[in-house]
Design a protein around this motif. Structure first.
Motif, PDB file in Angstrom:
ATOM      1  N   PRO A 233     -11.632  99.551  30.862  1.00 35.53           N
ATOM      2  CA  PRO A 233     -12.450  98.692  30.498  1.00 35.53           C
ATOM      3  C   PRO A 233     -11.997  97.128  29.950  1.00 35.53           C
ATOM      4  O   PRO A 233     -10.816  97.250  29.154  1.00 35.53           O
ATOM      5  N   LYS A 234     -12.743  96.204  30.058  1.00 41.22           N
ATOM      6  CA  LYS A 234     -12.313  94.872  29.212  1.00 41.22           C
ATOM      7  C   LYS A 234     -12.393  95.114  27.798  1.00 41.22           C
ATOM      8  O   LYS A 234     -11.460  94.785  27.398  1.00 41.22           O
TER       9      LYS A 234
ATOM     10  N   SER B  48     -17.220  94.309  32.503  1.00 37.14           N
ATOM     11  CA  SER B  48     -16.012  94.361  33.829  1.00 37.14           C
ATOM     12  C   SER B  48     -15.014  95.488  33.355  1.00 37.14           C
ATOM     13  O   SER B  48     -14.585  95.839  32.359  1.00 37.14           O
ATOM     14  N   PHE B  49     -14.479  95.534  34.614  1.00 39.43           N
ATOM     15  CA  PHE B  49     -13.287  96.460  34.511  1.00 39.43           C
ATOM     16  C   PHE B  49     -11.949  95.989  35.180  1.00 39.43           C
ATOM     17  O   PHE B  49     -12.263  94.879  35.910  1.00 39.43           O
ATOM     18  N   ARG B  50     -10.896  96.512  34.696  1.00 37.91           N
ATOM     19  CA  ARG B  50      -9.653  95.968  35.537  1.00 37.91           C
ATOM     20  C   ARG B  50      -8.875  97.164  35.807  1.00 37.91           C
ATOM     21  O   ARG B  50      -9.157  98.401  35.170  1.00 37.91           O
TER      22      ARG B  50
ATOM     23  N   LEU C 166       0.815  96.301  33.725  1.00 36.66           N
ATOM     24  CA  LEU C 166       0.236  95.339  34.725  1.00 36.66           C
ATOM     25  C   LEU C 166      -1.229  95.524  34.826  1.00 36.66           C
ATOM     26  O   LEU C 166      -1.462  96.551  34.888  1.00 36.66           O
ATOM     27  N   LYS C 167      -1.905  94.335  34.611  1.00 32.28           N
ATOM     28  CA  LYS C 167      -3.247  94.315  34.851  1.00 32.28           C
ATOM     29  C   LYS C 167      -3.747  93.717  36.102  1.00 32.28           C
ATOM     30  O   LYS C 167      -3.448  92.322  36.237  1.00 32.28           O
TER      31      LYS C 167
ATOM     32  N   SER D 245     -14.529 104.115  34.090  1.00 30.79           N
ATOM     33  CA  SER D 245     -13.400 104.287  33.094  1.00 30.79           C
ATOM     34  C   SER D 245     -12.614 105.516  33.454  1.00 30.79           C
ATOM     35  O   SER D 245     -13.007 106.435  33.472  1.00 30.79           O
ATOM     36  N   GLY D 246     -11.280 105.222  33.568  1.00 27.11           N
ATOM     37  CA  GLY D 246     -10.375 106.439  33.716  1.00 27.11           C
ATOM     38  C   GLY D 246     -10.180 106.525  35.326  1.00 27.11           C
ATOM     39  O   GLY D 246      -9.367 107.720  35.535  1.00 27.11           O
ATOM     40  N   LEU D 247     -11.046 106.133  36.233  1.00 33.21           N
ATOM     41  CA  LEU D 247     -10.783 106.332  37.696  1.00 33.21           C
ATOM     42  C   LEU D 247      -9.191 106.244  38.138  1.00 33.21           C
ATOM     43  O   LEU D 247      -8.587 105.223  37.788  1.00 33.21           O
TER      44      LEU D 247
END
Length: 380
Positions: A59-60, A220-222, A272-273, A283-285
């Motif tokens: 997660p952000k 948002s996710f990264r 690296l993001k 989250s965690g995928l």
């Protein structure tokens, strides 16, 4: 006579067997059928090579909510997995002691206010009395002692008023402080998020700094992945990289969001993001990043040339006489053609190519329509 008959019989048998053998040999040399089919000449192609790194969706915002005051946990209103909204109360600490402190301070404030009102009445009278004696003293109608006594009484009451006002201000500040502390007994969500960890239960004694809940923002996710330190200078800050998500059966090309220029001294890796689009990410995928490290030539054949006999994969190899023979192969990874290069088949594609690990050599001709032929078929 019998001897001559026996020799003649043997000669006839030998002649008959020779004719049958010749006919059988002739039948073997003749192809069973002749068909017209497309051929493919095997040759090496430049193939992009990748190193695979496992990462995960992160997660952000990841927030740990902690206690700011001591107290027992009175209520836990959420559980792990719950989605919460900004300002929603998630947990309450015991506030009875603070409320009792506020009540005591308010009672003291009310008593001081009554004292102030009485003091103001006395001060107004002392002031008027002082002004009267001041005027009489100027007219020499009052003695100096009378004037000084009236002045001293007025100044004493004025000083008492100032001290009382200071005390009232201090009480007001204390009330404000305790009310502020009282607000800390309610732990609220700072943003729309999901509760990922609940670290306390009802009755737990919390001290300042005690972690209570862990939230992950839903805005948002990264994609976060750790790469070997040797690749730090090879990452393109404006580049894009292939990432596959097995659980979603999806492969995406993601842009670089940030390269964290810090190497973990133990793992010898850096972070690296990559930017993720909107989607059903959690989250965690798990995801796999394919980092390009160069090219290598490999023998590739199109998927349509491959024919299966049970579990055996093979092709129909055409010899110099145009006769097809089934050749068993050992196949490697699948690839797709992108421009002049072949890349790993991470996405669904209409045309796939497979690496030949053994069974064929460069220059060999194979049938592209294996369903049309069989062993011994002449291909034109």
């Amino acid at each position: 006579m019998p001897k001559r008959l026996f020799v003649l019989t043997l000669a006839l048998v030998f002649l008959t067997l020779s004719c049958q053998k010749g006919d059988h040999k002739a039948k073997e040399e003749l192809p069973t059928q002749t068909v017209k089919a497309k051929l493919y000449q095997v040759r090496p192609y430049p193939v992009a090579e990748y190193r695979e790194f496992v990462g995960q969706v992160c997660p952000k915002e990841k927030i740990t909510l902690a206690a700011r005051i001591p107290g027992y946990v009175r209520q836990v209103l959420v559980d792990e997995g719950d989605t919460v909204s900004p300002g929603e109360v998630l947990l309450r600490l015991d506030d009875r002691e603070l409320k009792a402190d506020i009540e005591a301070l308010l009672a003291e404030a009310r008593a001081l206010e009554k004292e102030r009102e009485a003091l103001i009445s006395r001060l107004d009278y002392a002031k008027a009395n002082f002004k009267r004696f001041e005027a009489l003293f100027k007219e020499k109608a009052a003695t100096k002692d009378e004037y000084e006594q009236a002045r001293a009484q007025y100044l004493s009451l004025a000083a008492q008023k100032e001290a009382l006002l200071a005390k009232q201000a201090a009480i007001k500040a204390k009330i404000s402080k305790v009310k502020n502390l009282l607000s800390y007994t309610e732990i609220k969500a700072p943003l729309r998020a999901k509760v990922v960890k609940r670290l306390v239960s009802q009755g737990t004694m919390a001290t300042p700094g005690t972690p209570l809940l862990v939230l992950e923002g839903l805005s948002s996710f990264r994609f976060c992945v750790s790469l070997d330190e040797g690749l730090l200078n090879q990452v393109d800050p404006r580049g894009k990289y292939l990432v596959s998500f097995p659980a979603l059966k999806k492969t995406l090309t993601l842009s670089v969001l940030a390269v964290v220029p810090r190497v973990d001294p133990k793992a010898k890796t850096f972070l690296l993001k990559l930017k993720l689009p909107e989607g059903n990410f959690v989250s965690g995928l798990l995801g796999r990043l394919y980092f390009p490290v160069g090219t290598k030539e490999k023998l590739l054949i199109p998927k349509e040339a491959i024919f299966y006999r049970g579990d055996l994969a093979g092709v129909y190899l055409v010899d110099e006489k145009g006769i097809a023979h089934f050749q068993v192969l050992r196949l490697g990874d699948a690839y797709v053609k992108e421009g002049p290069q072949f890349k790993p088949a991470l996405r669904e594609a209409q045309t796939l190519y497979f690496e030949v690990l053994s069974g064929l050599k460069s220059g060999a001709r194979i049938v592209l329509e294996p369903e049309k032929v069989k062993d011994g078929t002449k291909v034109i």
